[in-house]
Design a protein around this motif. Structure first.
Motif, short mmCIF file in Angstrom:
data_model
loop_
_atom_site.label_atom_id
_atom_site.label_comp_id
_atom_site.label_asym_id
_atom_site.label_seq_id
_atom_site.Cartn_x
_atom_site.Cartn_y
_atom_site.Cartn_z
N SER A 60 1.23 -1.54 0.08
CA SER A 60 0.37 0.04 -0.22
C SER A 60 0.98 0.82 -0.74
N ASP A 61 0.01 2.07 -0.77
CA ASP A 61 0.64 4.09 -0.26
C ASP A 61 2.44 3.81 -0.79
N HIS A 193 -8.94 1.53 1.00
CA HIS A 193 -8.06 1.92 1.30
C HIS A 193 -8.41 3.60 2.77
N GLY A 212 -5.27 0.80 4.17
CA GLY A 212 -3.37 1.41 4.03
C GLY A 212 -3.41 3.23 4.45
N HIS A 213 -2.96 4.03 4.31
CA HIS A 213 -3.73 5.53 4.13
C HIS A 213 -2.73 6.51 4.80
N HIS A 215 0.07 5.84 6.60
CA HIS A 215 1.50 5.22 6.36
C HIS A 215 1.66 5.41 7.92
N THR A 251 -1.79 -1.44 7.49
CA THR A 251 -0.30 -0.93 6.84
C THR A 251 -0.13 0.37 6.74
N GLY A 253 2.23 0.94 5.08
CA GLY A 253 2.53 1.56 3.69
C GLY A 253 4.14 1.89 4.11
N THR A 254 4.53 2.05 2.32
CA THR A 254 6.04 2.42 1.85
C THR A 254 6.16 3.14 1.70
#
Length: 278
Positions: A60-61, A193, A212-213, A215, A251, A253-254
């Protein structure tokens, strides 16, 4: 609901400055690219026997942009593939604001693979950039778009319902289409999301929501915590939450937005392993 996305980005920028000032170069030069592959067991009532141990890798992200180069997105794809999950779930924000990054991001994400496919919903930044272009680019690379739709995964003689809802912050959510034909008495995994859908009556009874969304706050300072954490939009900041029988995993995210900084919110590729609740 909550603060606007522009206020969020400004908040992240301010938090990023504070994080860099307080933590030196670590937060800006190391942690944004120090990806963590996590694995979490999720226990689901009435999970079909054939899906015991079924593993979902959630990406995600990624936010491919001037501050998240293509090489880093490739690293994320390589790490996600290394998990050898049964399915890959993409939960939005593949770019940040520029249409020029959409095709390159989709091309790299097209390298993701899993026996039960790669499934995706769009995030708010994808809508801000160009949702039609993003959908088309991902589809051309073999990614299955599941915004406001659902499908059934088959493993042996068993089935698991998979659904996805459009981004509610852009009024793209259509719950009728999302759950059309879904048996609400059987286990369902939902891609969204936005994690705040956990609070909506439409998600009652959903077994697992993947979001996600946030971070993970992107910057989480000692003592202070994540400066954005007090915003209602980010009440479900990272990790596991539940409401009744409905479980949510958010999550970290990345990617990054605002500034290329993470601190105390290490980028994450999450692997969720489904287990039968006893």
């Amino acid at each position: 609901m909550g603060l606007t996305r522009r206020q969020f980005v400004k908040g992240l920028a301010a938090a990023g400055v504070a994080g860099v000032a307080g933590a030196g170069v670590y937060g800006g030069l190391f942690e944004p690219y120090n990806y963590e592959l996590t694995e979490t067991d999720v226990f689901i009532s009435d999970l079909p026997e054939g899906f015991e141990g079924f593993r979902i890798a959630q990406v995600s992200d990624v936010h491919h942009s001037s501050i998240v180069p293509a090489d880093e997105v490739r690293r994320v794809v390589e790490l996600a593939n290394s998990a050898r999950a049964d399915l890959v779930a993409l939960t939005g924000d593949y770019t940040t604001a520029s249409r020029g990054y959409v095709e390159p991001a989709a091309e790299i994400l097209g390298g993701l693979s899993a026996p039960h496919g790669v499934w995706a919903v769009l995030g708010n930044h994808d809508h801000h950039t160009d949702p039609q272009l993003t959908r088309a680019a991902l589809k051309r690379r073999g990614v299955n778009l599941i915004d406001n739709a659902n499908t059934r995964l088959r493993r042996g003689g068993d089935e698991l319902q998979l659904a996805g809802v459009g981004d509610w912050s852009w009024n793209d959510n259509d719950w009728g289409r999302t759950f059309a034909g879904v048996d609400r008495g059987r286990p369902t995994v939902l891609l969204s999301h936005q994690p705040l859908v956990l609070d909506l009556p439409e998600t009652e009874g959903v077994s697992l929501i993947l979001s996600g969304h946030t971070h993970g706050g992107q910057v989480s300072l000692p003592i202070v915590g994540a400066p954005v954490g007090h915003m209602n939009e980010f009440k479900y900041l990272r990790g596991r939450f539940s409401r009744g029988e409905t479980q949510l995993y958010v999550t970290r995210g990345t990617g990054t937005i605002g500034l290329p900084v993470r601190f105390g919110a290490r980028p994450e590729i999450a692997v969720l392993r489904l287990r039968r609740a006893v």
